[in-house]
Enzyme design. Structure first.
Site, PDB file in Angstrom:
ATOM      1  N   ASP A  59     -25.710 -13.398  75.458  1.00  0.00           N
ATOM      2  CA  ASP A  59     -24.802 -13.903  76.502  1.00  0.00           C
ATOM      3  C   ASP A  59     -24.717 -15.418  76.688  1.00  0.00           C
ATOM      4  OD1 ASP A  59     -25.561 -11.260  76.861  1.00  0.00           O
ATOM      5  OD2 ASP A  59     -26.001 -11.446  78.978  1.00  0.00           O
ATOM      6  N   GLN A  75     -28.473 -16.854  75.952  1.00  0.00           N
ATOM      7  CA  GLN A  75     -29.641 -16.027  75.676  1.00  0.00           C
ATOM      8  C   GLN A  75     -30.044 -16.246  74.216  1.00  0.00           C
ATOM      9  OE1 GLN A  75     -31.045 -13.137  78.118  1.00  0.00           O
ATOM     10  NE2 GLN A  75     -30.678 -15.185  78.880  1.00  0.00           N
ATOM     11  N   TRP A  83     -32.831  -8.824  69.213  1.00  0.00           N
ATOM     12  CA  TRP A  83     -32.975  -9.093  70.655  1.00  0.00           C
ATOM     13  C   TRP A  83     -34.441  -9.059  71.088  1.00  0.00           C
ATOM     14  CZ3 TRP A  83     -34.856  -6.820  75.080  1.00  0.00           C
ATOM     15  CH2 TRP A  83     -34.424  -7.385  76.293  1.00  0.00           C
ATOM     16  N   GLU A 257     -22.999  -5.159  84.247  1.00  0.00           N
ATOM     17  CA  GLU A 257     -23.726  -6.385  83.917  1.00  0.00           C
ATOM     18  C   GLU A 257     -22.794  -7.599  84.021  1.00  0.00           C
ATOM     19  OE1 GLU A 257     -26.950  -5.408  80.660  1.00  0.00           O
ATOM     20  OE2 GLU A 257     -24.999  -4.984  79.808  1.00  0.00           O
TER      21      GLU A 257
HETATM   22  C1  FRU Z   1     -26.011  -8.460  78.722  1.00  0.00           C
HETATM   23  C2  FRU Z   1     -27.465  -8.495  79.151  1.00  0.00           C
HETATM   24  C3  FRU Z   1     -27.637  -8.998  80.572  1.00  0.00           C
HETATM   25  C4  FRU Z   1     -29.041  -9.533  80.569  1.00  0.00           C
HETATM   26  C5  FRU Z   1     -29.155 -10.110  79.170  1.00  0.00           C
HETATM   27  C6  FRU Z   1     -30.518 -10.002  78.565  1.00  0.00           C
HETATM   28  O1  FRU Z   1     -25.856  -8.532  77.344  1.00  0.00           O
HETATM   29  O2  FRU Z   1     -28.028  -7.220  79.002  1.00  0.00           O
HETATM   30  O3  FRU Z   1     -27.414  -8.018  81.553  1.00  0.00           O
HETATM   31  O4  FRU Z   1     -29.256 -10.494  81.564  1.00  0.00           O
HETATM   32  O5  FRU Z   1     -28.223  -9.408  78.365  1.00  0.00           O
HETATM   33  O6  FRU Z   1     -30.568 -10.600  77.305  1.00  0.00           O
END
Ligand code: FRU
Length: 503
Positions: A59, A75, A83, A257
Site C-alpha cells: 500500500d 508498505q 509480504w 481496508e
Molecule cells: C492492505 C493492507 C492494510 C494493512 C496493510 C498491511 O493491503 O492489508 O489493511 O494496513 O495492507 O501491509
C-alpha cells in the site's frame, strides 16, 4: 487478481513475521553486485513507475506535498520479496513522476505497540508539522484484545502517531503509546486499521477501516482537537452481511481496508478496499454521516489499497498499489514485488461518477510519436498510447504483439446487451451507448499495463512476457481510428530504480 492478505501470508510463509527482524538495505548500504545487475536489467521491472530498489512493497501510505516536494511512503518488507515485516519506505519527487528513494521512515519498535509491523496510515500537517497516524500491530495480550484474525495471524491493532523531526521527513519520533488503543466497546470488529484523516472546523476527524462480525464492513468515525486524544462518534457508513464465508473477513467484504474520504466537486467520495478491489462511493456528507448515491470499482485489474492526496495545484491525486499476479516462488527468484500506479487525477462526471485520468505531468516522459499504426515499434516495453476509436459495431480488438505472441490485447464486445472491455484475461463493463466512441489510453512499463477507457474505466494488467523484439500494433474489427499517438517513454532512472541498493 490482486492477492488477498491471506494469500500473501500463505505465499510468504509469513509465520515468522514479527519474530525475525533482519536488517534492511537502506540508502547508502551497498548491495550484492549480481543482485543489482539482475534487478537493473530485469525487463519485467518497470522503468517509469515508482517501486522499491528490491524486495516487497504494498500500500501507498501518507502521500503528502510538503516543502516543495512530494513524499510517498509505502508498505515495505526490507527482508524479502514477499509480504511481511512491514515498514514504511520513503521516496521523494519534485513532480510525482521522477522519484528518488530515501531511507526507511518507520520501522517496528521492539517491545512497542508496532513490534510486529508498521501497517498503513496517513500523513497530515499539524500546525505545519508533518505528522503520521498509522496502524501498529503486536501480539495480543489476550484473545479478547485481538482485532486481526485472518486464519494465519492473530494481532492486536492500535493506532499510533509519529512526528517528523526534520523538513526532509527522514527521521520520525513516535509517541510511545497508541493514540487509539482499542475498538469502540461492544463492537465485535473484523479488523481495526488504516487511519485516514481530515480537518473539519476546529476538529480533526479520523476514519478507520473495520467491520462487524456477521454484519458487514464498516467505517468508524472519530474526532479530536489535537490528534492525540480521540473520541469515537459513530460509523460513517455501514455495509451489509456477506453471503459467503472465509477465515479472512477481507475476502468476504466484511472487513473494509484502507478507507479514504474527501470532497470532490459538490459531493464526497469514499474509497474502500475489500475483496481484492478498490471500490468508490460518491454521495453526500451531512451531520457527520455519509449517504452514498453512486458506486463503482476504481480499477478492475491488479490494483489495491488506493489512497489520495492534494497536489501542489489542489487537484485530488489517487495512488494505488499494483500487486503481482505470479506465484511466490517467482517473486523470490526475481527479488522484487509490487509497484505504485502512476498518479491519477480524480474528478466527477456530470452523472457524479468517479473519473480518473493519469496526471498530465506523465507527458514529460514522452519520447517520439510513431504517428500511424503500421509504423508503431515499441522498444523495451515502455510506451504511452492514446487512440480514439469510432466503432461501427461494438466489436474490435487492438493487439500489441511481437514474434513471441500477443503481449496485450484490448477488445470490446457485446455481452447480454451491454458492452464489455477485455484486457488479456481481465474484463470490465464499458458504459456508453452501442457504437459510441472509445478513447483508449494505455501505459506500458515492463510487466505493468495501465489502461483507461473514456475516463470512466480503469484496469491494470500484469504481463509476464518478454517480447522477442519491438511491439507492433494491429487493429481488427469494424472500427475506424479517429486519432492515434504512440510515444516511447523515458525511464526515470538508468537502473530501474535500483540505485539506492546498488550505488
Ligand atoms: C492492505 C493492507 C492494510 C494493512 C496493510 C498491511 O493491503 O492489508 O489493511 O494496513 O495492507 O501491509
Amino acid at each position: 487478481m490482486p492477492i488477498s492478505r491471506r494469500t500473501f501470508l500463505q505465499m510468504s510463509g509469513a509465520a515468522a513475521v514479527g519474530s525475525v527482524w533482519t536488517r534492511g538495505l537502506g540508502s547508502g548500504d551497498s548491495g550484492d553486485a549480481s543482485l543489482c545487475r539482475k534487478l537493473a536489467s530485469d525487463p519485467l521491472r518497470p522503468q517509469y513507475h515508482l517501486l522499491p530498489s528490491h524486495n516487497w512493497m504494498n500500500d501507498p501510505n501518507g502521500p503528502i506535498y510538503f516543502g516543495g516536494r512530494y513524499h510517498m511512503f509505502h508498505q515495505f518488507n526490507p527482508s524479502g520479496a514477499t509480504w511481511g515485516n512491514m515498514h514504511w519506505a520513503h521516496a521523494t519527487s519534485p513532480d510525482m513522476i521522477h522519484w528518488q528513494h530515501e531511507s526507511i521512515a518507520l520501522a517496528p519498535t521492539r517491545g512497542g505497540p508496532d513490534s510486529d509491523g508498521v501497517f498503513s496510515g496517513s500523513a497530515v500537517l499539524d500546525n505545519g508539522k508533518p505528522t503520521v497516524i498509522y496502524t501498529a500491530v503486536a501480539p495480543p495480550n489476550s484473545s479478547a484484545d485481538a482485532t486481526l484474525r485472518d486464519g494465519v495471524h492473530t494481532w492486536r491493532e492500535t493506532q499510533c502517531l509519529a512526528v517528523a523531526q526534520d523538513d526532509a521527513l527522514r527521521t520520525w519520533k513516535k509517541v510511545p503509546e497508541p493514540v487509539i488503543s482499542s475498538p469502540p466497546p461492544g463492537l465485535d470488529v473484523t479488523g481495526f486499521r488504516d487511519p485516514a484523516l481530515w480537518h473539519e472546523g476546529e476538529n480533526w476527524m479520523l476514519i478507520l477501516g473495520s467491520g462487524a462480525r456477521g454484519k458487514g464492513g464498516m467505517i468508524l468515525l472519530y474526532t479530536s482537537r489535537d490528534l492525540r486524544h480521540w473520541t469515537y462518534l459513530h460509523p460513517l457508513i455501514e455495509g451489509s452481511p456477506s453471503k459467503s464465508a472465509s477465515m479472512n473477513p477481507v475476502d468476504t467484504g466484511e472487513m473494509w481496508e484502507c478507507p479514504d474520504f474527501f470532497p470532490l466537486g459538490n459531493r464526497h467520495v469514499l474509497l474502500i478496499s475489500t475483496m481484492g478491489k478498490v471500490r468508490w462511493k460518491v454521495g453526500t456528507y451531512t451531520n457527520q454521516r455519509f449517504t452514498p448515491e453512486k458506486e463503482g470499482v476504481v480499477d478492475w485489474g491488479s490494483y489495491y489499497a488506493a489512497k489520495t492526496m492534494l497536489d501542489a495545484d489542489g487537484r485530488r491525486i489517487l495512488w494505488g498499489w499494483i500487486p503481482e499476479t505470479r506465484p511466490d516462488t517467482d517473486l523470490i527468484a526475481a527479488g522484487w514485488a509490487g509497484a505504485m500506479s502512476l498518479p491519477r487525477v480524480l474528478s466527477l462526471s456530470s452523472q457524479n461518477e468517479l473519473q480518473t485520468e493519469v496526471a498530465p505531468v506523465a507527458g514529460k516522459l514522452r519520447a517520439g510519436d510513431a504517428g500511424n499504426i503500421d509504423a508503431v515499434r515499441i522498444e523495451d516495453v515502455a510506451a504511452e498510447i492514446e487512440v480514439h476509436l469510432q466503432p461501427r459495431a461494438d466489436d474490435f480488438k487492438l493487439r500489441l504483439y511481437s514474434d513471441a505472441g500477443d503481449f496485450v490485447s484490448v477488445s470490446c464486445s457485446r455481452q447480454s446487451g451491454s458492452r464489455e472491455l477485455r484486457v488479456n484475461a481481465i474484463t470490465a463493463p464499458l458504459p456508453g451507448p452501442a457504437g459510441s466512441p472509445v478513447r483508449l489510453h494505455m501505459f506500458l512499463d515492463g510487466s505493468v499495463v495501465e489502461v483507461f477507457v473514456n475516463e470512466t474505466v480503469a484496469l491494470t494488467a500484469r504481463v509476464y512476457q518478454i517480447p522477442s523484439g519491438p511491439l507492433q500494433m494491429k487493429l481488427d474489427g469494424s472500427v475506424k481510428i479517429a486519432s492515434l499517438h504512440t510515444w516511447g517513454m523515458q525511464p526515470i532512472s538508468r537502473d530501474r530504480l535500483t540505485g539506492s541498493l546498488c550505488s
